[in-house]
Design a protein around this motif. Structure first.
Motif, PDB file in Angstrom:
ATOM      1  N   ALA A  40     -17.526 -45.000  19.558  1.00  0.00           N
ATOM      2  CA  ALA A  40     -17.259 -44.239  20.414  1.00  0.00           C
ATOM      3  C   ALA A  40     -16.337 -44.690  21.262  1.00  0.00           C
ATOM      4  O   ALA A  40     -15.478 -44.107  22.034  1.00  0.00           O
ATOM      5  N   VAL A  41     -16.852 -45.912  21.728  1.00  0.00           N
ATOM      6  CA  VAL A  41     -15.634 -46.707  22.724  1.00  0.00           C
ATOM      7  C   VAL A  41     -14.375 -46.773  22.220  1.00  0.00           C
ATOM      8  O   VAL A  41     -13.503 -46.605  22.892  1.00  0.00           O
ATOM      9  N   VAL A  42     -14.341 -47.344  20.970  1.00  0.00           N
ATOM     10  CA  VAL A  42     -13.053 -47.716  20.626  1.00  0.00           C
ATOM     11  C   VAL A  42     -12.166 -46.393  20.418  1.00  0.00           C
ATOM     12  O   VAL A  42     -11.113 -46.351  20.758  1.00  0.00           O
ATOM     13  N   THR A  43     -12.762 -45.320  19.999  1.00  0.00           N
ATOM     14  CA  THR A  43     -12.073 -44.062  19.710  1.00  0.00           C
ATOM     15  C   THR A  43     -11.698 -43.366  21.221  1.00  0.00           C
ATOM     16  O   THR A  43     -10.567 -42.833  21.129  1.00  0.00           O
ATOM     17  N   HIS A  44     -12.415 -43.480  22.283  1.00  0.00           N
ATOM     18  CA  HIS A  44     -12.155 -42.590  23.400  1.00  0.00           C
ATOM     19  C   HIS A  44     -11.860 -43.492  24.884  1.00  0.00           C
ATOM     20  O   HIS A  44     -11.516 -42.897  25.618  1.00  0.00           O
ATOM     21  N   ALA A  45     -11.792 -44.885  24.475  1.00  0.00           N
ATOM     22  CA  ALA A  45     -11.551 -45.554  25.967  1.00  0.00           C
ATOM     23  C   ALA A  45     -10.215 -45.263  26.361  1.00  0.00           C
ATOM     24  O   ALA A  45      -9.235 -45.020  25.572  1.00  0.00           O
ATOM     25  N   ALA A  46      -9.847 -45.312  27.661  1.00  0.00           N
ATOM     26  CA  ALA A  46      -8.539 -44.995  28.131  1.00  0.00           C
ATOM     27  C   ALA A  46      -7.925 -46.289  28.122  1.00  0.00           C
ATOM     28  O   ALA A  46      -6.500 -46.354  28.587  1.00  0.00           O
ATOM     29  N   CYS A  47      -8.452 -47.538  27.901  1.00  0.00           N
ATOM     30  CA  CYS A  47      -7.559 -48.530  27.861  1.00  0.00           C
ATOM     31  C   CYS A  47      -7.682 -49.422  26.389  1.00  0.00           C
ATOM     32  O   CYS A  47      -8.662 -49.124  25.697  1.00  0.00           O
ATOM     33  N   PRO A  48      -6.973 -50.372  26.099  1.00  0.00           N
ATOM     34  CA  PRO A  48      -7.243 -51.253  25.115  1.00  0.00           C
ATOM     35  C   PRO A  48      -8.887 -51.883  24.979  1.00  0.00           C
ATOM     36  O   PRO A  48      -9.627 -51.921  25.790  1.00  0.00           O
ATOM     37  N   VAL A  49      -9.266 -51.895  23.748  1.00  0.00           N
ATOM     38  CA  VAL A  49     -10.743 -52.380  23.654  1.00  0.00           C
ATOM     39  C   VAL A  49     -10.748 -53.624  22.703  1.00  0.00           C
ATOM     40  O   VAL A  49     -10.229 -53.634  21.600  1.00  0.00           O
ATOM     41  N   ALA A  50     -11.363 -54.623  23.153  1.00  0.00           N
ATOM     42  CA  ALA A  50     -11.426 -55.854  22.362  1.00  0.00           C
ATOM     43  C   ALA A  50     -13.045 -56.173  21.676  1.00  0.00           C
ATOM     44  O   ALA A  50     -13.859 -55.838  22.733  1.00  0.00           O
ATOM     45  N   VAL A  51     -13.105 -56.153  20.432  1.00  0.00           N
ATOM     46  CA  VAL A  51     -14.334 -56.139  19.910  1.00  0.00           C
ATOM     47  C   VAL A  51     -14.675 -57.532  19.401  1.00  0.00           C
ATOM     48  O   VAL A  51     -13.709 -58.245  18.669  1.00  0.00           O
ATOM     49  N   VAL A  52     -15.567 -58.183  19.919  1.00  0.00           N
ATOM     50  CA  VAL A  52     -16.188 -59.349  19.600  1.00  0.00           C
ATOM     51  C   VAL A  52     -17.276 -59.738  18.917  1.00  0.00           C
ATOM     52  O   VAL A  52     -18.286 -59.096  19.428  1.00  0.00           O
TER      53      VAL A  52
END
Length: 328
Positions: free
Chosen positions: A127-139
């Motif tokens: 959900a976050v990766v799909t809808h975030a308004a900025c780039p998302v880093a997944v660790v």
């Protein structure tokens, strides 16, 4: 000189992946010279019957703030960075997406234990990766060193629009950090049986031009359609080897054009190009050995795109040892 102004936001909880994400977020905030916002959400939805009871919502909020405060203190212990703690009583995905509106980057940990979780990305991360308004880093593991010449930024590309956006972002990040940019593309041989089916169906269509096309679910028809897309439409293909050579050459052209696009914007940026035969996701992950970061593109915000995200991006997030930076 860096031009970052908005903070880095990190989702925090007690999991090891979350600790890794916090550690990485602190390093990025330090390098960018921006504040860090540590967010924890209780996960309790306000509409539930339990939260309607007096004082329960306040209790959830207080607990969320306590955990966020603990994460903020851990962040301060990790490095000299300005930190704010935000505790919220609602769902984690909604809270992080809301915080992303005023962030330059959103960082979160991603658990990938077991076959099922590797096949289906966690609902919060998706959900976050799909809808975030900025780039998302997944660790998902202990963070690699930040980008440098020794620890490059890797970007996987094809000829799609979202791939080009990922390329542009990766080039910007590499230039900003004075690191090496490694551009990766992959190609796969068509299954030879599918190619033969293509030729057979084509011959049959010539002989029976008045017949209706086969149903889409017919395996032979589907194989025909797939190979036709790969060779660029309806035309003669002399041999299977010719087809393979053309697909390989297309991959080489794609990566060469990408490198030229980046070099035109950043003439001093050091670039490597990698062309691999095999699946796109595995090729990107393999090319990222020793890398600091992988940049991939997600497709958008529609319901279907939110469900699928993109199989390559999802697989890279589930397999990469370094952080994966997702942009749209």
């Amino acid at each position: 000189m860096s031009t970052w102004t908005k903070p880095v936001v990190v989702g925090y909880e007690a999991s090891p992946e979350s600790q890794f994400a916090l550690q990485w977020a602190v390093q990025v905030a330090q390098r960018r010279g921006v504040p860090l916002v540590v967010v924890h959400a209780s996960g309790a939805e306000p509409s539930t019957a339990e939260l309607a009871r007096p004082g329960v919502l306040k209790m959830y909020h207080a607990r969320a703030q306590q955990i966020a405060d603990e994460g903020a203190q851990r962040a301060r212990d990790l490095g000299a960075v300005e930190v704010t703690a935000v505790g919220l009583p609602g769902g984690a995905a909604a809270a992080l997406v809301e915080q992303s509106a005023n962030a330059s980057l959103l960082v979160l940990g991603h658990r990938t234990r077991g076959v099922l979780t590797q096949a289906i990305m966690g609902s919060v991360a998706l959900a976050v990766v799909t809808h975030a308004a900025c780039p998302v880093a997944v660790v998902r593991s202990a963070p690699a060193p930040l980008p440098s010449i020794e620890h490059p930024i890797v970007v996987g590309i094809d000829s799609s629009e979202h791939s080009m956006r990922a390329l542009d972002e990766a080039a910007f990040l590499a230039a900003d950090t004075r690191s090496l940019l490694r551009i990766v593309t992959a190609w796969e041989r068509p299954v030879q049986d599918a190619w033969s089916a293509y030729q057979n169906v084509r011959e049959a269509q010539r002989k029976k031009s008045q017949d209706q096309p086969r149903r889409e679910e017919d395996d032979t028809w589907s194989a025909y359609q797939r190979v036709r897309e790969e060779i660029g439409g309806e035309r003669e293909v002399v041999t299977y080897e010719t087809l393979v050579a053309e697909i390989s050459q297309q991959a080489a052209s794609t990566v060469a054009e990408a490198a030229a696009r980046v070099q035109a914007r950043y003439p001093d940026l050091k670039i490597e190009t990698v062309i691999r035969e095999g699946s796109a996701a595995q090729s990107i992950v393999n090319a990222a050995a020793g890398a600091s970061l992988i940049v991939v593109g997600a497709r958008g915000r529609s319901a279907m795109q939110a469900l699928l995200l993109g199989s390559v991006s999802r697989k890279v997030m589930n397999q990469a040892e370094c952080a994966v930076y997702v942009i749209r």
